[in-house]
Design a protein around this motif. Sequence first.
Motif, mmCIF file in Angstrom:
data_model
loop_
_atom_site.group_PDB
_atom_site.id
_atom_site.type_symbol
_atom_site.label_atom_id
_atom_site.label_comp_id
_atom_site.label_asym_id
_atom_site.label_seq_id
_atom_site.Cartn_x
_atom_site.Cartn_y
_atom_site.Cartn_z
ATOM 1 N N SER A 1 -3.743 -3.893 -2.375
ATOM 2 C CA SER A 1 -4.465 -4.059 -3.098
ATOM 3 C C SER A 1 -3.912 -4.179 -4.172
ATOM 4 O O SER A 1 -3.054 -5.273 -3.901
ATOM 5 N N PRO B 1 -7.734 -8.864 -8.949
ATOM 6 C CA PRO B 1 -7.292 -7.746 -8.567
ATOM 7 C C PRO B 1 -7.576 -7.984 -6.917
ATOM 8 O O PRO B 1 -8.677 -9.052 -6.071
ATOM 9 N N GLY C 1 -8.325 0.969 3.633
ATOM 10 C CA GLY C 1 -7.782 0.803 1.386
ATOM 11 C C GLY C 1 -6.405 1.773 1.790
ATOM 12 O O GLY C 1 -6.648 2.743 2.898
ATOM 13 N N GLU D 1 -3.094 5.040 0.706
ATOM 14 C CA GLU D 1 -1.676 4.190 0.385
ATOM 15 C C GLU D 1 -0.552 3.484 1.364
ATOM 16 O O GLU D 1 0.393 3.044 1.352
ATOM 17 N N SER E 1 0.677 -2.283 -1.183
ATOM 18 C CA SER E 1 0.135 -2.958 -2.249
ATOM 19 C C SER E 1 0.054 -4.355 -2.476
ATOM 20 O O SER E 1 1.022 -5.132 -2.947
ATOM 21 N N GLU F 1 -2.318 -8.942 -1.410
ATOM 22 C CA GLU F 1 -3.038 -8.884 -0.770
ATOM 23 C C GLU F 1 -2.759 -9.293 0.801
ATOM 24 O O GLU F 1 -2.153 -9.655 1.203
#
Length: 419
Positions: A161, A172, A191, A193, A197, A199
Motif C-alpha cells: 500500500s 498509488p 492486501g 494492514e 506499506s 510496493e
Amino acid sequence: MLNYHYMESLFIECPTGLSGDMLLAAFFDLGLPKELLESKLKLFFAEKTCSLKVYETKSYGLRGLRFSVKGPDEFSPKSRWLDIKKYIYSTPLDDAIKENILNVYKELAEAEAFVHGCEMNEVHFHEIASYETFINILGVCIGIDFFKPKMIFCMPPPVGSGYVKTSHGLLPVPVPTVLEIAKRNQIKLLGGENFPSEELTTPTGIALMSLFANKFEQPSSYEVLKTGVGLGSKDFGCPNMLRICKIKNSEFEIKSSKSMPDLFWQNLLIQEAWIDDASPEDLAEFIDQLRLTGAIEVACNPVQMKKGRIGMNVKAIVHSDLAEKLRSIWFLKGTTIGLRESVIGRWLLPRRRGSCMTSYGEIACKQVKRPDGSFTLKPEHSDLLRVSAESRQSLDQLRKEIILVSDKFVPNEDWSFSS
C-alpha cells in the motif's frame, strides 16, 4: 511392487511480495547455475560490461541468496516495445527461452497500452526498460527452462500500500500496470494492514507469474524435494523473502508416456448440495449442464431435509482446475444458495483406446493395464449395440468373442490416465 507416479513441480511462496530479482535469487538457491545465465548474457552485452553478484546473506535471521547486477550505461533495446521485440527476435537464444521472454514483455506491453490508452506498438517502457529488468526476465525464463517443472503453483501475491515514485510521478500501490495484469489473468491479490506499506509486487514479478504459474494456490498435497530462498533488499522489519520449493505432487493427469506407472493418484473435489425447490425437469437440465461443463460424474439421490421435506442430494465429482467454472453453474443454473466442497482423490490405472476385429465386425474397445502386468479389454457399449443390431448376435455373445480375440487388439493412442 507397485510403481506409483508423482510429478515434479514448483511451489512459489511470496509473503513479502513478488519481484524479478527475488524470483531469480530463489532459482539460484534452488540450483540454477550462475554460469548458465552469464553465458547467455554474453549474447547481449560486451564482455566485462555486465557483472552478476549472487551472495548468501540473512534477513531477520533467515538465510537466503540476494541477487544484484551491474550493467552498461546504455542498453540496446531502449524503451520502446517494438525495439525490444526486434532485439529479442534477433538474438541466437534458444527458441523456447526467446518465446517466453517475448511473452513476458508482451504481457507488460498490453497492460501498459491499456493503462496509457494507446496502441501496443506505441508503448514506451520506463522503469521496465532497464537492463536490470531485462536480466531478471531472462534469468527467470532460463530457470524455468532449466528445471522444466510440470506445474507451477504460486500463492496469491501481496501488493502492499502507499505510494511509489515513478517516471510519471507518485502512483498509488499497487501501480496501474500490476492491477491490469492481475485483472487480465484473474490473479487474486492480497492486501491489508498485515503487509508492509510499500510496493511489494512489481510489474515484472506479476508478469512473470501470469505467464508461468498454472495455479495461484497451495497444492493440496506434496512432498518437498528442495527449497530455494531469494531475499529482497528492502527492510520491512521482518524477513523479506521469496521461497521456491521443488515438490512432488499429483495434481494433474498425464497425456502420454512410453513407460507408464501401475497406479496414478489424482486429486479431485466433490461439490454437493441438497435441493428441494427444483422440478424434476429443471433438475435434469441442471445435471446435464454440470456434465457438459466438465464434471467427471454427477449423481443424485433422495434425502429427507429439515422440517420433513424430501429433497435431492446432487453430488458432482470434478477436477480441481474446473471447480470455479462449475461453481458458477451451481449458482447460475441451479436453485441452491449454498454449496459444499470436499477434497477427495482416486487411484487410476493406465488405459488406451483401440479396436478389436471380430468375426462379426470391428468393435471399439478400451485396454486396461492391471498392476500385475495383465491386460483386460472393455468394449464400448455403443459399438456393441451397433454390431449386435447388424449381426443379430446377443451382447453376451459379442463380449465372449472379444475375449477370444483380445490378442488382436490394435491401439490407436498411447497409454494415459485420462478417462
